[in-house]
Design an enzyme around this catalytic site. Structure first.
Site, PDB file in Angstrom:
ATOM      1  N   THR A 164      38.052  25.866  28.597  1.00  0.00           N
ATOM      2  CA  THR A 164      39.065  26.893  28.362  1.00  0.00           C
ATOM      3  C   THR A 164      40.197  26.219  27.617  1.00  0.00           C
ATOM      4  O   THR A 164      40.252  24.992  27.572  1.00  0.00           O
ATOM      5  CB  THR A 164      39.553  27.448  29.725  1.00  0.00           C
ATOM      6  OG1 THR A 164      38.606  28.364  30.211  1.00  0.00           O
ATOM      7  CG2 THR A 164      40.882  28.166  29.660  1.00  0.00           C
ATOM      8  N   ARG A 192      31.093  39.663  33.154  1.00  0.00           N
ATOM      9  CA  ARG A 192      31.777  38.754  34.088  1.00  0.00           C
ATOM     10  C   ARG A 192      33.192  38.445  33.576  1.00  0.00           C
ATOM     11  O   ARG A 192      33.404  38.145  32.410  1.00  0.00           O
ATOM     12  CB  ARG A 192      30.974  37.468  34.228  1.00  0.00           C
ATOM     13  CG  ARG A 192      31.600  36.412  35.143  1.00  0.00           C
ATOM     14  CD  ARG A 192      32.455  35.430  34.396  1.00  0.00           C
ATOM     15  NE  ARG A 192      32.953  34.355  35.243  1.00  0.00           N
ATOM     16  CZ  ARG A 192      33.860  33.456  34.866  1.00  0.00           C
ATOM     17  NH1 ARG A 192      34.365  33.497  33.648  1.00  0.00           N
ATOM     18  NH2 ARG A 192      34.266  32.516  35.683  1.00  0.00           N
ATOM     19  N   VAL A 193      34.150  38.502  34.468  1.00  0.00           N
ATOM     20  CA  VAL A 193      35.537  38.172  34.127  1.00  0.00           C
ATOM     21  C   VAL A 193      36.017  37.091  35.085  1.00  0.00           C
ATOM     22  O   VAL A 193      35.873  37.226  36.303  1.00  0.00           O
ATOM     23  CB  VAL A 193      36.438  39.423  34.230  1.00  0.00           C
ATOM     24  CG1 VAL A 193      37.895  39.056  34.061  1.00  0.00           C
ATOM     25  CG2 VAL A 193      36.026  40.467  33.183  1.00  0.00           C
ATOM     26  N   THR A 216      36.560  26.559  37.454  1.00  0.00           N
ATOM     27  CA  THR A 216      35.614  27.609  37.828  1.00  0.00           C
ATOM     28  C   THR A 216      36.410  28.839  38.299  1.00  0.00           C
ATOM     29  O   THR A 216      37.018  28.838  39.378  1.00  0.00           O
ATOM     30  CB  THR A 216      34.650  27.110  38.921  1.00  0.00           C
ATOM     31  OG1 THR A 216      35.405  26.493  39.967  1.00  0.00           O
ATOM     32  CG2 THR A 216      33.706  26.051  38.351  1.00  0.00           C
ATOM     33  N   GLY A 217      36.351  29.875  37.468  1.00  0.00           N
ATOM     34  CA  GLY A 217      37.242  31.019  37.651  1.00  0.00           C
ATOM     35  C   GLY A 217      37.091  31.726  38.979  1.00  0.00           C
ATOM     36  O   GLY A 217      38.084  32.167  39.578  1.00  0.00           O
TER      37      GLY A 217
HETATM   38  N1  ASP Z   1      38.475  29.440  34.080  1.00  0.00           N
HETATM   39  C1  ASP Z   1      37.496  29.766  33.079  1.00  0.00           C
HETATM   40  C2  ASP Z   1      36.617  30.865  33.588  1.00  0.00           C
HETATM   41  O1  ASP Z   1      36.243  30.834  34.731  1.00  0.00           O
HETATM   42  C3  ASP Z   1      36.662  28.620  32.652  1.00  0.00           C
HETATM   43  C4  ASP Z   1      37.399  27.321  32.411  1.00  0.00           C
HETATM   44  O2  ASP Z   1      38.571  27.225  32.614  1.00  0.00           O
HETATM   45  O3  ASP Z   1      36.773  26.365  32.001  1.00  0.00           O
HETATM   46  O4  ASP Z   1      36.246  31.716  32.822  1.00  0.00           O
END
Ligand code: ASP
Length: 297
Positions: A164, A192-193, A216-217
């Site tokens: 990200t 997916r969000v 990991t969101g």
């Molecule tokens: N937080 C982001 C998501 O879950 C992924 C990331 O930060 O690498 O979509």
């Protein structure tokens, strides 16, 4: 503006999905150049909101991170993008979730903030808004998207792999702002969000602190994410302790994450509990630092 206010601080990240042992020197060089450019802008009086949007736009455009041009498709075979931006002084915020096929989701997120009375637009509605407002659309996805630096084709189907981009800034007027953008986790389901487009978990800015999360969101959302850090910090917890408490909760829930934050006093934190987080930071009091793993250059 009082003389004591005329400091600035800036940090950006290229994701907490860095893999131990990989060489990220090209990424670090890019982050270093971009952070230096943003510091110059802030030193000349640029607004925090414009600076974080500019930084994230450049990170999206580069194709070096899992955001914008470097985004990977979902399991249905197409790219869906998440992004959000927040302005501390006004508490205005804009976001897009599961937006298909636009070059810069962060620009669309700012459009949502400025042109609608909503905070978050998703899916087909986000696309209609982006089209209606003339944001650049990706016409040929097969020629536009590229694999980000350090990501293998095999990893694209690994639901734990992720990346990200994000930026936080404190400008010379004392305003804080934060922005975050992602293509999401690899192997994600259609629709997916994650945390990134959510004002609260993924991105936060108020009068005291600006925060952008990565990791990991699903775990960040369930740990509360950025707003949890802001509340702890505003109640007197030190910046590092506030961030580490949230990171510990993410770890306890089975995920990993990273956080960048700047405060009204131009304090900067870049902390993570994954293998590494691509990051850079600079302020009017701190020379530019760039790193992916524990050591800084
Ligand atoms: N937080 C982001 C998501 O879950 C992924 C990331 O930060 O690498 O979509």
């Amino acid at each position: 503006m009082t003389a004591t206010n005329t400091h600035y601080a800036f940090a950006l990240h290229g994701g907490a999905g860095a893999v131990a042992g990989r060489n990220y020197s090209a990424v670090e060089e890019h982050l270093q150049q971009l952070a230096a450019e943003c510091a110059t802008l802030l030193a000349k009086g640029a607004h925090a909101l414009d600076t974080v949007e500019f930084a994230v736009l450049e990170l999206e455009r580069s194709g070096m991170y899992v955001a914008g041009r470097g985004s990977a498709p979902n399991t249905a075979g197409y790219v869906e993008l998440d992004a959000s931006i927040m302005h501390g002084p006004s508490r205005e915020a804009g976001a897009v979730a599961a937006l298909p096929g636009f070059e810069s989701p962060i620009q669309v997120a700012r459009g949502v903030m400025e042109k609608t009375h909503h905070v978050l637009l998703a899916g087909a509605g986000a696309r209609a808004f982006a089209r209606g407002n003339g944001f650049a659309e990706v016409d040929e996805p097969e020629n536009y998207y590229v694999l980000p630096v350090g990501v293998t084709k095999e990893e694209l189907m690994d639901s734990n792999a992720h990346g990200t981009v994000g930026a936080v800034a404190r400008d010379q007027s004392g305003a804080l702002a934060a922005a975050t953008s992602t293509g999401g986790t690899f192997g994600k389901l259609e629709g997916r969000v994650g945390d990134t487009p959510l004002i609260g978990p993924g991105t936060w800015a108020d009068d005291d602190i600006a925060i952008s999360c990565t990791g990991t969101g699903e775990h960040i959302i369930r740990a509360g994410g950025a707003i949890t850090i802001a509340c702890a910090y505003k109640s007197g917890t030190t910046l590092d302790a506030a961030i580490n408490d949230m990171l510990d909760e993410v770890k306890r829930l089975g995920g990993d994450a990273g956080v960048i934050a700047v405060t009204r006093d131009s304090e900067i934190a870049t902390l993570y509990n994954s293998d590494g987080m691509k990051r850079a930071s600079v302020s009017s009091r701190q020379s530019l630092q760039v790193a992916t793993f524990t050591e800084t250059q």
